[in-house]
Design an enzyme around this catalytic site. Structure first.
Site, PDB file in Angstrom:
ATOM      1  N   CYS A   9       0.830  -1.354  -0.054  1.00 55.84           N
ATOM      2  CA  CYS A   9       0.120  -0.005  -0.040  1.00 55.84           C
ATOM      3  C   CYS A   9       0.872   1.253   0.042  1.00 55.84           C
ATOM      4  O   CYS A   9       0.760   2.071  -1.257  1.00 55.84           O
ATOM      5  CB  CYS A   9      -0.918  -0.145   1.277  1.00 55.84           C
ATOM      6  SG  CYS A   9      -2.179  -1.142   1.072  1.00 55.84           S
TER       7      CYS A   9
HETATM    8  N1  LIG Z   1      -2.983  -5.541   1.053  1.00 58.52           N
HETATM    9  C1  LIG Z   1      -3.573  -4.429   1.958  1.00 58.52           C
HETATM   10  O1  LIG Z   1      -3.253  -4.349   3.067  1.00 58.52           O
HETATM   11  C2  LIG Z   1      -4.571  -3.543   1.128  1.00 58.52           C
HETATM   12  C3  LIG Z   1      -5.211  -2.665   1.755  1.00 58.52           C
HETATM   13  C4  LIG Z   1      -5.889  -1.745   1.345  1.00 58.52           C
HETATM   14  C5  LIG Z   1      -6.122  -1.741  -0.071  1.00 58.52           C
HETATM   15  N2  LIG Z   1      -5.323  -2.685  -0.890  1.00 58.52           N
HETATM   16  C6  LIG Z   1      -5.399  -2.543  -2.320  1.00 58.52           C
HETATM   17  O2  LIG Z   1      -6.425  -3.749  -2.761  1.00 58.52           O
HETATM   18  C7  LIG Z   1      -6.241  -4.037  -3.964  1.00 58.52           C
HETATM   19  C8  LIG Z   1      -5.704  -5.643  -3.649  1.00 58.52           C
HETATM   20  O3  LIG Z   1      -4.708  -5.789  -2.821  1.00 58.52           O
HETATM   21  P1  LIG Z   1      -4.190  -7.124  -2.304  1.00 58.52           P
HETATM   22  O4  LIG Z   1      -3.199  -6.841  -1.101  1.00 58.52           O
HETATM   23  O5  LIG Z   1      -5.458  -7.926  -1.896  1.00 58.52           O
HETATM   24  O6  LIG Z   1      -3.647  -7.856  -3.523  1.00 58.52           O
HETATM   25  P2  LIG Z   1      -3.076  -9.468  -3.680  1.00 58.52           P
HETATM   26  O7  LIG Z   1      -2.033  -9.421  -4.474  1.00 58.52           O
HETATM   27  O8  LIG Z   1      -3.054  -9.987  -2.208  1.00 58.52           O
HETATM   28  O9  LIG Z   1      -4.262 -10.131  -4.407  1.00 58.52           O
HETATM   29  C9  LIG Z   1      -4.748  -9.700  -5.533  1.00 58.52           C
HETATM   30  C10 LIG Z   1      -5.403 -11.052  -6.327  1.00 58.52           C
HETATM   31  O10 LIG Z   1      -5.971 -10.747  -7.556  1.00 58.52           O
HETATM   32  C11 LIG Z   1      -5.688 -11.733  -8.389  1.00 58.52           C
HETATM   33  N3  LIG Z   1      -5.809 -11.380  -9.789  1.00 58.52           N
HETATM   34  C12 LIG Z   1      -5.033 -10.619 -10.547  1.00 58.52           C
HETATM   35  N4  LIG Z   1      -5.563 -10.096 -11.845  1.00 58.52           N
HETATM   36  C13 LIG Z   1      -6.782 -10.949 -11.688  1.00 58.52           C
HETATM   37  C14 LIG Z   1      -7.868 -11.113 -12.609  1.00 58.52           C
HETATM   38  N5  LIG Z   1      -7.850 -10.437 -13.687  1.00 58.52           N
HETATM   39  N6  LIG Z   1      -8.694 -11.912 -12.377  1.00 58.52           N
HETATM   40  C15 LIG Z   1      -9.031 -12.664 -11.333  1.00 58.52           C
HETATM   41  N7  LIG Z   1      -7.841 -12.568 -10.388  1.00 58.52           N
HETATM   42  C16 LIG Z   1      -6.731 -11.682 -10.521  1.00 58.52           C
HETATM   43  C17 LIG Z   1      -4.249 -12.318  -8.105  1.00 58.52           C
HETATM   44  O11 LIG Z   1      -4.076 -13.525  -8.505  1.00 58.52           O
HETATM   45  C18 LIG Z   1      -4.266 -12.244  -6.491  1.00 58.52           C
HETATM   46  O12 LIG Z   1      -4.567 -13.267  -5.866  1.00 58.52           O
HETATM   47  C19 LIG Z   1      -4.624  -3.365  -4.616  1.00 58.52           C
HETATM   48  O13 LIG Z   1      -5.229  -2.295  -5.246  1.00 58.52           O
HETATM   49  C20 LIG Z   1      -4.279  -2.747  -3.064  1.00 58.52           C
HETATM   50  O14 LIG Z   1      -3.534  -1.493  -3.279  1.00 58.52           O
HETATM   51  C21 LIG Z   1      -4.434  -3.479  -0.180  1.00 58.52           C
END
Ligand SMILES: NC(=O)c1ccc[n+]([C@@H]2O[C@H](COP(=O)([O-])OP(=O)(O)OC[C@H]3O[C@@H](n4cnc5c(N)ncnc54)[C@H](O)[C@@H]3O)[C@@H](O)[C@H]2O)c1
Length: 427
Positions: free
Chosen positions: A266
């Site tokens: 993030c």
């Molecule tokens: N991790 C955090 O603490 C957090 C907190 C707030 C916001 N965010 C935001 O939320 C979003 C997701 O973050 P995250 O940490 O969960 O990411 P992550 O990498 O843990 O998970 C993302 C998932 O999406 C899947 N994916 C990618 N492309 C895809 C597609 N076209 N179809 C289906 N699945 C697909 C990946 O395989 C992966 O499992 C990001 O934009 C991040 O900035 C994350």
């Protein structure tokens, strides 16, 4: 029009740190849920009832699967049966440190192939202002779908903080914006039905920008204390004592703490989404850019502390055995994305150190040059080191034991604030 009766079906696209907890929450609230992720290993693991997310227990997963309310797949074919589609794919940086929207673009393409009249699409991934309109709405428009007429479009940034024991998904207020007032109303109702506190935001761009403000604010404030830590160290002032003293002011000050840099998916990423977008829009965000630089340079600064510490025992980095404790981006998480400690290890390896690591939550890491397996911590493995760097003070660590068996230690965390300084250096 959707009315969010429990017989309705919710799809969550991207089952990572953000998407999986949302999927589980929707299932707990009685929705029939479809989780889609392209990662075959993640889907296989979920089907076996095995969680890969420390926030979700195997038991949690199995309970939901037993109720038969959940289906997970790598395949989008059942998307038309869903009433709400929440997009939680990652939005990382590319290898040249630019915003990488390719995962979001791919997800939107998959949705566009199957969009059904009346579906509500909510984007939760972090994006720069305007992205929900330009990337999602524009693409669907070129496919013949009008937002607010054929389907409904909302942006609601996820704000979870994995590992945070006080604030969880269900206790963090949810910002919600819509492409039209009806889009917003429907998204409000959806999150309300999950038991979340909804905070309506007037425009999509405001909600997108609010998320970037939250994380850029952290990056800038951490840069301030990281820089101040360096100034304090030069002048023999303990930065931790300074922060604790300042934090007694009951207003106008929030404590941030120094460290080897800023990691995770993030803060260091979102601030680049902000600065890149600001620069492209013609108004560079100079303060945020500088903060990013200060934080990105912390691994080099920590390397200089290690160099000084080794010099005190007539050693140099090259050839020294250096054990790094904790490699995740913060305490008690297994997430190593953008970890500044792995960048520190890279730097030490470039300078010829024999680096090993331990982390209770991480078995192996990839540095620029090699894959490292974590070592077993025992008196023998620690006492043979030239220097032990406590980079993350995970709760599982026994500090007094680590201190007692380490020949020379560097504490980047202040977890050893009360230990004698004779063999201990501090950030
Ligand atoms: N991790 C955090 O603490 C957090 C907190 C707030 C916001 N965010 C935001 O939320 C979003 C997701 O973050 P995250 O940490 O969960 O990411 P992550 O990498 O843990 O998970 C993302 C998932 O999406 C899947 N994916 C990618 N492309 C895809 C597609 N076209 N179809 C289906 N699945 C697909 C990946 O395989 C992966 O499992 C990001 O934009 C991040 O900035 C994350």
């Amino acid at each position: 029009m959707l009315n969010f009766a429990y017989q309705q079906k919710v799809a969550v696209i991207g089952l990572g740190y953000v998407g999986l907890p949302l999927l589980i929450l929707a299932a707990h609230k009685g929705y029939s849920v479809l989780g889609i992720d392209l990662d075959k290993e993640r889907i296989a693991s979920l089907k076996k009832g095995k969680s890969y997310n420390p926030e979700i227990s195997d038991n949690d997963l199995q309970t939901i699967f037993e109720k038969d309310l959940i289906k997970v797949s790598t395949d989008y074919s059942e998307l038309p049966s869903c009433d709400v589609i929440v997009v939680c794919v990652h939005t990382p940086l590319s290898s040249d440190r630019k915003p990488d929207y390719s995962y979001l673009v791919n997800a939107v393409r998959e949705i566009a192939f199957r969009l059904r009249q009346g579906q509500l699409i909510i984007v939760e991934s972090t994006v720069a202002p305007g992205t929900t309109s330009t990337l999602v709405q524009s693409h669907l428009q070129t496919c013949g779908f009008v937002a607010g007429t054929h389907y409904f479009l909302s942006y609601s940034p996820e704000r979870i903080d994995p590992g945070n024991k006080e604030f969880k998904l269900n206790t963090i207020p949810k910002l919600v914006a819509g492409f039209t007032p009806t889009c917003q109303l429907l998204a409000n109702k959806f999150y309300d039905s999950l038991g979340l506190t909804v905070v309506p935001v007037r425009t999509l761009a405001t909600a997108e920008m609010a998320k970037l403000l939250e994380n850029t604010y952290r990056d800038i404030n951490i840069a301030l204390v990281n820089e101040m830590a360096q100034v304090c160290r030069t002048n023999n002032i303990n930065i931790w004592e300074v922060i604790n003293a300042a934090a007694t002011k009951p207003f106008g000050f929030q404590a941030f703490y120094p460290g080897p840099g800023v990691g995770g998916h993030c803060v260091p990423v979102d601030s680049v989404y902000y600065t890149s977008w600001a620069r492209e829009s013609g108004t560079p965000a100079k303060l945020a850019e500088l903060a990013r630089k200060v934080n990105a340079e912390m691994p080099q600064y920590v390397t200089s502390i290690i160099r000084q510490t080794l010099a005190a025992t007539n050693k140099i980095i090259s050839g020294s055995k250096i054990l790094v404790l904790g490699v995740t981006y913060k305490k008690d998480t297994d997430d190593v994305r953008e970890s500044s400690i792995i960048k520190l290890i890279d730097q030490l390896q470039v300078e010829g150190a024999q680096v090993s690591f331990h982390d209770p939550l991480v078995e192996s890491i990839n540095t620029n040059s090699t894959e490292l397996q974590r070592i077993t911590l025992n008196v023998n493995s620690i006492s043979q080191q030239d220097c032990v760097v406590l980079a993350i003070a995970h709760s599982a660590y026994n500090m007094s034991w680590l201190y007692s068996v380490s020949p020379v230690m560097i504490d980047l965390t202040n977890a050893m604030a009360d230990y004698p300084n004779n063999k201990l250096s501090k950030l």
